[in-house]
Design a protein around this motif. Sequence first.
Motif, PDB file in Angstrom:
ATOM      1  N   HIS A  41       0.967  -1.203  -0.025  1.00 53.88           N
ATOM      2  CA  HIS A  41       0.090  -0.184  -0.081  1.00 53.88           C
ATOM      3  C   HIS A  41       0.857   1.281  -0.016  1.00 53.88           C
ATOM      4  N   ALA A  42       1.957   1.114   0.775  1.00 55.77           N
ATOM      5  CA  ALA A  42       3.018   2.483   0.576  1.00 55.77           C
ATOM      6  C   ALA A  42       3.397   2.703  -0.660  1.00 55.77           C
ATOM      7  N   TYR A  43       3.905   1.521  -1.508  1.00 57.82           N
ATOM      8  CA  TYR A  43       4.416   1.622  -2.835  1.00 57.82           C
ATOM      9  C   TYR A  43       2.995   2.350  -3.604  1.00 57.82           C
ATOM     10  N   TYR A  44       2.061   1.531  -3.654  1.00 57.22           N
ATOM     11  CA  TYR A  44       1.083   1.990  -4.499  1.00 57.22           C
ATOM     12  C   TYR A  44       0.658   3.517  -4.069  1.00 57.22           C
ATOM     13  N   ASP A  45       0.662   3.901  -2.904  1.00 54.92           N
ATOM     14  CA  ASP A  45       0.489   5.141  -2.720  1.00 54.92           C
ATOM     15  C   ASP A  45       1.302   6.175  -3.308  1.00 54.92           C
ATOM     16  N   PHE A  46       2.602   5.781  -3.156  1.00 51.76           N
ATOM     17  CA  PHE A  46       3.594   6.858  -3.820  1.00 51.76           C
ATOM     18  C   PHE A  46       3.379   6.693  -5.232  1.00 51.76           C
ATOM     19  N   ALA A  47       3.086   5.618  -5.985  1.00 48.75           N
ATOM     20  CA  ALA A  47       2.877   5.590  -7.509  1.00 48.75           C
ATOM     21  C   ALA A  47       1.685   6.530  -8.021  1.00 48.75           C
ATOM     22  N   ARG A  48       0.756   6.415  -7.070  1.00 49.22           N
ATOM     23  CA  ARG A  48      -0.561   7.359  -7.234  1.00 49.22           C
ATOM     24  C   ARG A  48      -0.062   8.713  -7.113  1.00 49.22           C
ATOM     25  N   VAL A  49       0.586   9.049  -6.367  1.00 43.69           N
ATOM     26  CA  VAL A  49       0.813  10.366  -6.004  1.00 43.69           C
ATOM     27  C   VAL A  49       1.703  11.209  -6.959  1.00 43.69           C
ATOM     28  N   ILE A  50       2.568  10.449  -7.509  1.00 41.16           N
ATOM     29  CA  ILE A  50       3.593  10.774  -8.497  1.00 41.16           C
ATOM     30  C   ILE A  50       2.794  10.759  -9.767  1.00 41.16           C
ATOM     31  N   ASP A  51       1.903   9.919  -9.927  1.00 38.88           N
ATOM     32  CA  ASP A  51       1.010   9.999 -11.229  1.00 38.88           C
ATOM     33  C   ASP A  51       0.058  11.273 -11.532  1.00 38.88           C
ATOM     34  N   ASP A  52      -0.312  11.757 -10.213  1.00 38.46           N
ATOM     35  CA  ASP A  52      -1.238  12.689  -9.985  1.00 38.46           C
ATOM     36  C   ASP A  52      -0.501  14.012 -10.073  1.00 38.46           C
ATOM     37  N   ILE A  53       0.755  13.975  -9.761  1.00 36.11           N
ATOM     38  CA  ILE A  53       1.655  15.118  -9.914  1.00 36.11           C
ATOM     39  C   ILE A  53       1.876  15.375 -11.468  1.00 36.11           C
ATOM     40  N   VAL A  54       2.072  14.489 -12.318  1.00 36.79           N
ATOM     41  CA  VAL A  54       2.219  14.937 -13.641  1.00 36.79           C
ATOM     42  C   VAL A  54       0.890  14.941 -14.400  1.00 36.79           C
ATOM     43  N   ASP A  55      -0.200  14.497 -13.731  1.00 35.37           N
ATOM     44  CA  ASP A  55      -1.231  14.634 -14.782  1.00 35.37           C
ATOM     45  C   ASP A  55      -2.203  15.995 -14.442  1.00 35.37           C
ATOM     46  N   THR A  56      -2.063  16.525 -13.177  1.00 37.41           N
ATOM     47  CA  THR A  56      -2.569  17.900 -12.839  1.00 37.41           C
ATOM     48  C   THR A  56      -2.489  18.678 -13.735  1.00 37.41           C
ATOM     49  N   ASP A  57      -3.662  19.514 -13.886  1.00 35.53           N
ATOM     50  CA  ASP A  57      -3.407  20.794 -14.921  1.00 35.53           C
ATOM     51  C   ASP A  57      -3.229  21.942 -13.978  1.00 35.53           C
ATOM     52  N   ARG A  58      -2.757  21.681 -12.597  1.00 33.39           N
ATOM     53  CA  ARG A  58      -2.477  23.114 -11.915  1.00 33.39           C
ATOM     54  C   ARG A  58      -0.876  23.450 -11.892  1.00 33.39           C
ATOM     55  N   LEU A  59      -0.145  22.543 -12.375  1.00 35.07           N
ATOM     56  CA  LEU A  59       1.319  22.589 -12.589  1.00 35.07           C
ATOM     57  C   LEU A  59       1.611  22.648 -13.805  1.00 35.07           C
ATOM     58  N   ASP A  60       2.763  23.591 -14.393  1.00 32.79           N
ATOM     59  CA  ASP A  60       3.330  23.614 -15.543  1.00 32.79           C
ATOM     60  C   ASP A  60       4.257  22.620 -15.657  1.00 32.79           C
ATOM     61  N   PRO A  61       5.010  22.046 -16.848  1.00 30.86           N
ATOM     62  CA  PRO A  61       5.748  21.137 -17.010  1.00 30.86           C
ATOM     63  C   PRO A  61       6.978  21.232 -16.117  1.00 30.86           C
ATOM     64  N   GLN A  62       7.673  22.219 -15.926  1.00 26.65           N
ATOM     65  CA  GLN A  62       8.642  22.628 -15.171  1.00 26.65           C
ATOM     66  C   GLN A  62       8.666  22.325 -13.814  1.00 26.65           C
ATOM     67  N   ALA A  63       7.208  22.901 -13.196  1.00 28.63           N
ATOM     68  CA  ALA A  63       6.758  22.776 -11.734  1.00 28.63           C
ATOM     69  C   ALA A  63       6.802  21.093 -11.501  1.00 28.63           C
ATOM     70  N   LYS A  64       6.209  20.431 -12.390  1.00 23.61           N
ATOM     71  CA  LYS A  64       5.940  19.128 -12.203  1.00 23.61           C
ATOM     72  C   LYS A  64       7.282  18.360 -12.067  1.00 23.61           C
ATOM     73  N   ILE A  65       8.135  18.575 -12.966  1.00 28.89           N
ATOM     74  CA  ILE A  65       9.676  17.948 -13.035  1.00 28.89           C
ATOM     75  C   ILE A  65      10.233  18.489 -11.576  1.00 28.89           C
ATOM     76  N   ALA A  66      10.277  19.657 -11.175  1.00 30.59           N
ATOM     77  CA  ALA A  66      10.682  19.942  -9.913  1.00 30.59           C
ATOM     78  C   ALA A  66       9.921  19.072  -8.826  1.00 30.59           C
ATOM     79  N   ARG A  67       8.828  19.057  -8.857  1.00 30.74           N
ATOM     80  CA  ARG A  67       8.319  18.243  -7.679  1.00 30.74           C
ATOM     81  C   ARG A  67       8.605  16.978  -7.773  1.00 30.74           C
ATOM     82  N   LEU A  68       8.712  16.340  -8.932  1.00 27.15           N
ATOM     83  CA  LEU A  68       8.961  14.916  -9.065  1.00 27.15           C
ATOM     84  C   LEU A  68      10.532  14.574  -8.519  1.00 27.15           C
TER      85      LEU A  68
END
Length: 287
Positions: A41-68
């Motif tokens: 579950h810890a691994y799945y939650d991590f994967a879900r969160v980083i997937d959400d980071i890249v799919d959100t429309d609230r961040l531009d590409p540079q901000a997504k990469i910085a957060r990743l």
Amino acid sequence: MNTDEQAVWGSGDVSSGKDAGDENFPVGSLLISRRLRPHVHAYYDFARVIDDIVDTDRLDPQAKIARLDAMEDVVLGRRTAPDRRDAQAAVRVGDTLARTGVSTSTATDLIVAFRQDAVKNRYDTWEELEEYCRYSANPVGRFLLELHGEDPKTFGASDALCTALQVLNHLQDCADDLRNLDRCYLPRPWLEREGVTIDDLRRPYAVPGLRRVFAALLDRVDELNRHAALLPRMIRDRRMRMEAAVIVGLSKRLAARLRVEDPVAGRVKLSRADVMGAVAGAMRTLV
């Protein structure tokens, strides 16, 4: 959080709120031992969160990469994380990897794929798609196998299964991915060969050329599933063997559904009968 950290992490959590119940395939199911389930579950939650980071429309590409990048630093112990759900998912998976001895690459390779998603939205060859799956999907199977102490000889069949599942997911979501993310994983030359374009995914149903592209991708998936069928018998742990056999069965059943149903008209899903059939088929691996 100081100004520099604020610039990296941004002002808010962009997690979607999706959980394991939103997935097609078992995530930390009852077939996984109670002792190991929290790590899954810890691994799945991590994967879900980083997937959400890249799919959100609230961040531009540079901000997504910085957060990743920041998430990766937390996993590797190079950065502390703010007290926020998205960042803490990296803390928990880092702790899981440290406690279990599973390779850190099973987490950091996912970040490689999602960095790519932040800047790449079209694919030109099957090989490009396979390479993406190497990072976006195959680490998941390897995590589970390492967690159960399985032989690395299982990795090849596991990679085949995970790549098949990822391509099936791309087919399921082909219209939504284009509509919501302007992202398409279907190889463009394959579309051109059949006289269609990416924009044909915006129609209310799949035209014949698109159906032929889907069929060609499903031919590749069938090859992968034939290799993946070897996996359950290679796994020593009985519970993990059963889990793998169920997922192989579900992968084959979803591929068959996508042969006859239209993912452009609506998301093609597994039925309860599909799940029960896959479970029944998996029972044979325990004999």
